[in-house]
Design a protein around this motif. Structure first.
Motif, PDB file in Angstrom:
ATOM      1  N   ILE A 229       0.833  -1.209   0.000  1.00  0.00           N
ATOM      2  CA  ILE A 229       0.000   0.000   0.000  1.00  0.00           C
ATOM      3  C   ILE A 229       0.865   1.254   0.000  1.00  0.00           C
ATOM      4  O   ILE A 229       0.612   2.211  -0.741  1.00  0.00           O
ATOM      5  CB  ILE A 229      -0.940  -0.007   1.228  1.00  0.00           C
ATOM      6  N   GLU A 230       1.909   1.240   0.836  1.00  0.00           N
ATOM      7  CA  GLU A 230       2.747   2.429   1.004  1.00  0.00           C
ATOM      8  C   GLU A 230       3.595   2.709  -0.240  1.00  0.00           C
ATOM      9  O   GLU A 230       3.835   3.873  -0.596  1.00  0.00           O
ATOM     10  CB  GLU A 230       3.661   2.240   2.227  1.00  0.00           C
ATOM     11  N   THR A 231       4.060   1.648  -0.902  1.00  0.00           N
ATOM     12  CA  THR A 231       4.949   1.837  -2.055  1.00  0.00           C
ATOM     13  C   THR A 231       4.207   1.900  -3.390  1.00  0.00           C
ATOM     14  O   THR A 231       4.819   2.231  -4.410  1.00  0.00           O
ATOM     15  CB  THR A 231       5.982   0.692  -2.129  1.00  0.00           C
ATOM     16  N   SER A 232       2.905   1.582  -3.387  1.00  0.00           N
ATOM     17  CA  SER A 232       2.177   1.546  -4.658  1.00  0.00           C
ATOM     18  C   SER A 232       2.172   2.889  -5.401  1.00  0.00           C
ATOM     19  O   SER A 232       2.328   2.903  -6.638  1.00  0.00           O
ATOM     20  CB  SER A 232       0.741   1.060  -4.424  1.00  0.00           C
ATOM     21  N   PRO A 233       2.008   4.048  -4.728  1.00  0.00           N
ATOM     22  CA  PRO A 233       2.074   5.302  -5.486  1.00  0.00           C
ATOM     23  C   PRO A 233       3.422   5.517  -6.178  1.00  0.00           C
ATOM     24  O   PRO A 233       3.484   6.052  -7.291  1.00  0.00           O
ATOM     25  CB  PRO A 233       1.829   6.379  -4.416  1.00  0.00           C
ATOM     26  N   ILE A 234       4.499   5.080  -5.511  1.00  0.00           N
ATOM     27  CA  ILE A 234       5.829   5.227  -6.116  1.00  0.00           C
ATOM     28  C   ILE A 234       5.949   4.332  -7.338  1.00  0.00           C
ATOM     29  O   ILE A 234       6.457   4.751  -8.395  1.00  0.00           O
ATOM     30  CB  ILE A 234       6.921   4.892  -5.079  1.00  0.00           C
TER      31      ILE A 234
END
Length: 349
Positions: free
Chosen positions: A281-286
């Motif tokens: 979830i945390e790395t998905s935008p990156i």
């Protein structure tokens, strides 16, 4: 829906004026913004639970959890906003520190939620840990006071043995004097004589010493008995203090969770999947930024930033030109020095 869309655009850190001109990129930044928003919400809930276990106050936990969630939201927004579409190699290099930071954030967010998810199992394990801790502490208390009581008991035994030995000595001397008097021992003469008087005097002397020893030792014996009673009271109080202690803070809960994960592979895998879920979830935008092609919004953003960059170069060149004109009245050597320095600065720009 338009207001909600603009809100998600804001969460993604995108320029809403530029996005209005790029409808094809709208859904991408809505998704990025929603992910950042929900990550912040999860962070707030996670932190609120963690702070509640520390302060045991809903108000304090809610305020600190909200502050923490806003901080994570702002940090995630900055991580995504600071990324720019360039070459794949440059994008990957820029993404590495952001990915590391995102992974650390996800671990921090996931841990308190793990504690909440496995709360019932952790409470059971805490009871076991508490029993083990109390048993160890009680054993240490018994050993500590047993050593002290053993020392006092030995001193008490020595004092009593000293009196007993002196009493036995007196009894033996009395028996010897009696036998001398009735003719069953000593000189074997029935009538008491000088030898009997000597033996009786020896018995009386030991009797006197015995009484003096009793007077001397009895207060000490009473004091030793009082010390033993005091040690018993202190031991009982220490044991009651151990029984009244309860563990349940964050550190104890983390230790309990670690023990559960060591005992049960199912809990270990569940912990791992929860952490992996938050990492995703945390790395998905990156990753969305990395794998997506350069869209209309990226081109418009590049043009906007390039205008400011080229404007800065133009202003610097204008300033240098003005300075060169002002240095025209200087001597040749000074004029050449100023010109060379300004040219060097322009090359650096």
């Amino acid at each position: 829906m338009e207001k909600l869309q603009r809100f998600f655009w804001y969460c993604s850190g995108a320029n809403t004026e530029l996005l209005n001109q790029c409808p094809t990129d709208s859904s991408k930044y809505v998704g990025i913004g929603a992910t950042i928003l929900f990550t912040g919400l999860f962070a707030a809930l996670s932190a609120a639970y963690a702070f509640f276990t520390v302060f045991d106050s809903y108000l304090i936990a809610s305020i600190l959890g909200l502050v923490w969630g806003l901080m994570i939201f702002n940090l995630d927004r900055f991580i995504v906003t600071s990324m720019r579409k360039t070459t794949k190699k440059e994008e990957f290099v820029m993404a590495i520190p952001r990915l590391i930071l995102a992974i650390l954030i996800s671990i921090v967010i996931a841990k308190p939620l793990e504690l909440k998810i496995f709360e019932k199992e952790i409470n059971s394990e805490l009871s076991v840990m508490q029993d083990e801790m109390k048993a160890t502490q009680k054993e240490n208390i018994f050993e500590e006071y047993a050593q002290q009581k053993s020392t006092v008991d030995q001193e008490l035994t020595d004092l009593k043995s000293e009196i007993k030995a002196k009493g036995q000595e007196r009894n033996e001397l009395r028996d010897i004097a009696r036998k001398e008097a009735d003719g069953t021992g000593g000189t074997m003469k029935r009538n008491p004589g000088p030898i009997y008087q000597i033996k009786k005097a020896n018995a009386d002397q030991v009797e006197k010493e015995l009484q003096e020893l009793i007077q001397q030792n009895n207060p000490i014996i009473a004091n030793k008995i009082s010390q033993l009673r005091q040690l018993d009271s202190l031991q009982t109080a220490a044991l009651l203090a151990v029984d009244s202690k309860d563990i349940g803070g964050p550190a104890a809960r983390l230790e309990a969770l670690d023990r559960l994960a060591t005992k049960s592979s199912a809990i270990w895998w569940a912990n791992a999947f929860i952490v992996l879920l938050f990492i995703v979830i945390e790395t998905s935008p990156i990753f969305v930024k990395l794998i997506s092609k350069k869209g209309p919004y990226d081109h418009l953003l590049f043009h906007e930033e390039y205008k400011f960059e080229t404007g800065a170069y133009k202003n610097r060149a204008f300033i240098h030109d003005e300075l060169k004109k002002q240095s025209a009245s200087l001597a040749h050597k000074e004029k050449e020095f100023v010109t060379n320095r300004l040219d060097v600065d322009l090359d650096k720009a």
